[in-house]
Design a protein around this motif. Sequence first.
Motif, PDB file in Angstrom:
ATOM      1  N   PHE A   1      -1.984  -0.067  -9.986  1.00  0.00           N
ATOM      2  CA  PHE A   1      -2.819   0.918  -9.315  1.00  0.00           C
ATOM      3  C   PHE A   1      -3.659   1.749 -10.286  1.00  0.00           C
ATOM      4  O   PHE A   1      -4.519   2.515  -9.851  1.00  0.00           O
ATOM      5  CB  PHE A   1      -1.949   1.830  -8.450  1.00  0.00           C
ATOM      6  N   ASN A   2      -3.438   1.623 -11.561  1.00  0.00           N
ATOM      7  CA  ASN A   2      -4.248   2.366 -12.534  1.00  0.00           C
ATOM      8  C   ASN A   2      -4.478   1.537 -13.802  1.00  0.00           C
ATOM      9  O   ASN A   2      -4.115   1.948 -14.903  1.00  0.00           O
ATOM     10  CB  ASN A   2      -3.572   3.696 -12.891  1.00  0.00           C
TER      11      ASN A   2
ATOM     12  N   VAL B   1       0.834  -1.198   0.000  1.00  0.00           N
ATOM     13  CA  VAL B   1       0.000   0.000   0.000  1.00  0.00           C
ATOM     14  C   VAL B   1       0.871   1.251   0.000  1.00  0.00           C
ATOM     15  O   VAL B   1       0.597   2.227  -0.716  1.00  0.00           O
ATOM     16  CB  VAL B   1      -0.950   0.010   1.213  1.00  0.00           C
ATOM     17  N   SER B   2       1.938   1.241   0.787  1.00  0.00           N
ATOM     18  CA  SER B   2       2.819   2.410   0.876  1.00  0.00           C
ATOM     19  C   SER B   2       3.677   2.605  -0.372  1.00  0.00           C
ATOM     20  O   SER B   2       4.177   3.707  -0.632  1.00  0.00           O
ATOM     21  CB  SER B   2       3.734   2.287   2.101  1.00  0.00           C
ATOM     22  N   MET B   3       3.840   1.561  -1.164  1.00  0.00           N
ATOM     23  CA  MET B   3       4.668   1.648  -2.370  1.00  0.00           C
ATOM     24  C   MET B   3       4.008   2.488  -3.457  1.00  0.00           C
ATOM     25  O   MET B   3       4.684   3.092  -4.284  1.00  0.00           O
ATOM     26  CB  MET B   3       4.954   0.246  -2.927  1.00  0.00           C
ATOM     27  N   GLY B   4       2.671   2.481  -3.497  1.00  0.00           N
ATOM     28  CA  GLY B   4       1.990   3.174  -4.588  1.00  0.00           C
ATOM     29  C   GLY B   4       2.328   2.520  -5.915  1.00  0.00           C
ATOM     30  O   GLY B   4       2.254   1.298  -6.055  1.00  0.00           O
ATOM     31  N   ASP B   5       2.733   3.343  -6.892  1.00  0.00           N
ATOM     32  CA  ASP B   5       3.060   2.810  -8.219  1.00  0.00           C
ATOM     33  C   ASP B   5       4.463   2.227  -8.297  1.00  0.00           C
ATOM     34  O   ASP B   5       4.867   1.708  -9.343  1.00  0.00           O
ATOM     35  CB  ASP B   5       2.911   3.905  -9.278  1.00  0.00           C
ATOM     36  N   GLU B   6       5.224   2.313  -7.235  1.00  0.00           N
ATOM     37  CA  GLU B   6       6.566   1.739  -7.216  1.00  0.00           C
ATOM     38  C   GLU B   6       6.475   0.210  -7.249  1.00  0.00           C
ATOM     39  O   GLU B   6       5.665  -0.398  -6.563  1.00  0.00           O
ATOM     40  CB  GLU B   6       7.300   2.183  -5.952  1.00  0.00           C
TER      41      GLU B   6
ATOM     42  N   LEU C   1      -5.919  -2.391  -2.454  1.00  0.00           N
ATOM     43  CA  LEU C   1      -5.066  -3.056  -3.440  1.00  0.00           C
ATOM     44  C   LEU C   1      -5.844  -3.802  -4.524  1.00  0.00           C
ATOM     45  O   LEU C   1      -5.248  -4.219  -5.521  1.00  0.00           O
ATOM     46  CB  LEU C   1      -4.125  -4.038  -2.733  1.00  0.00           C
ATOM     47  N   THR C   2      -7.142  -3.980  -4.341  1.00  0.00           N
ATOM     48  CA  THR C   2      -7.909  -4.821  -5.282  1.00  0.00           C
ATOM     49  C   THR C   2      -9.179  -4.134  -5.790  1.00  0.00           C
ATOM     50  O   THR C   2     -10.139  -4.804  -6.147  1.00  0.00           O
ATOM     51  CB  THR C   2      -8.304  -6.150  -4.607  1.00  0.00           C
ATOM     52  N   SER C   3      -9.182  -2.827  -5.859  1.00  0.00           N
ATOM     53  CA  SER C   3     -10.391  -2.116  -6.287  1.00  0.00           C
ATOM     54  C   SER C   3     -10.813  -2.509  -7.706  1.00  0.00           C
ATOM     55  O   SER C   3     -11.997  -2.716  -7.985  1.00  0.00           O
ATOM     56  CB  SER C   3     -10.179  -0.603  -6.200  1.00  0.00           C
TER      57      SER C   3
ATOM     58  N   HIS D   1       3.220  -9.256  -6.410  1.00  0.00           N
ATOM     59  CA  HIS D   1       2.721  -7.918  -6.069  1.00  0.00           C
ATOM     60  C   HIS D   1       1.207  -7.999  -6.184  1.00  0.00           C
ATOM     61  O   HIS D   1       0.668  -8.204  -7.271  1.00  0.00           O
ATOM     62  CB  HIS D   1       3.286  -6.871  -7.031  1.00  0.00           C
ATOM     63  N   PRO D   2       0.471  -7.840  -5.067  1.00  0.00           N
ATOM     64  CA  PRO D   2      -0.966  -8.145  -5.082  1.00  0.00           C
ATOM     65  C   PRO D   2      -1.873  -7.090  -5.698  1.00  0.00           C
ATOM     66  O   PRO D   2      -3.068  -7.336  -5.844  1.00  0.00           O
ATOM     67  CB  PRO D   2      -1.274  -8.296  -3.588  1.00  0.00           C
TER      68      PRO D   2
END
Length: 427
Positions: A269-270, A232-237, A361-363, A246-247
């Motif tokens: 994430f996108n 969650v803290s990684m974002g797009d990293e 993480l799974t939206s 990577h979930p």
Amino acid sequence: MMVRQVDELYLPTSASVRQRFRFAAAAAGDAESVDHERQDREAMMLGNKIRAPTSPSPQRPQAASEKLRLCCLSTLLLTLLYVAIDRLSLSTSDVVVASVKTSSTQYAYEVYPKRITQLDPSDNFSFVHISKCAGSTWIRLFNSILKLSICPEQENGPELSVFYQRNKHCKDADYTLISLRSPRHHVWSQFTMCKYSAWGVNITRDYKDFPRSGAESEDDEADFDTWLDHFVSMGDETNNHYNCYHPANFQTRVLTSSNHWVKSGIGGFNPNMTLAKKTYEDLDFVALVEFVHESQCMLYYRLGNKAPSVVTSYLNEACHCKPENHQGNGNGTVHVQYHNGGERSRLRDLPLATLSKVATLTSADSIIYVNALKHFMNEMAWLESDDALGRRVVCDDALEKWERELAYLDGGSFSVIQLYRDAALKP
């Protein structure tokens, strides 16, 4: 009530037409019958026979009786239509597919035509193996029981994106198949695979910060939460995913990525949801881990009489809701399991803060999965209709097992039981 008396009448046609007759008769009743109609429909889906009441029913007003006669006439006309179809020697599948293709307002079944048409076992099959979505089980089934020409053949990989598999690795395939999973349960399974399996322990050994504090249930909860925080803290990293999974929207990335591997989390994430839905719609068969037995029944039925004899045996012995259902006896099915660690029957009992991180993480995966569940239940309604097996396949125990576990979907208002009823009772 008159509705309950009418429900006992027999029409010399299919069960699906008789069901339409019951709905038409209920529509002619007054407000007093609404609750009885609801009870009758629910009882019917639970496999109970609805009996007429022993006490006399009050007489209907003349207007209601006239409506009932009109409904009966409509049903008889529908019956004549079914007879005409039979006389013209049209196959049921032809009629269903034509109905789906040609009507924008009325559907015989709300399914994609390619999801209910016959599959030729002699053709080439491509199975897109999404990590921790029962892919190894399906591939073993294809190889050892169904004897299909399947690509890839290995149970443990390669696990490729739909795009890469279609255009590079399995480009000669006639059909593309896939298995999807509840996002919450999918993420938990990825974590436990990295933590407990021999493969996971080996590939994460150089990452001293991988959370592996112990093997007790409370250890798993704490480690899972720490693992989620990392992503969650990684974002797009995407650089540090412990060399494992990577979930972030893992299943959606399989549907949208042009890369051959998707484990790194690129685009998680996108994701392109338009592309994801289009890719999903173009698949020939979509299984669900939560309903793997029912998915198997659908696949076996669609393979037809060219498939091995074990297919027919499984359909007859296991694909029904009678007490003697034998789906667990090992005939016609397999199961692959890589570890026993982290087993947990209910994920809904995890801390809300932890579950919120999973949701973050799974939206996208949740949108895809809800869409797949809706289509799956409509496909099951077709399989259970007189156009296919003509009996229930999705049983009450399976629905009840997942009712509360899947309630988190759609903002916490999801009901898999209601979804099935809406599909199966649709006129």
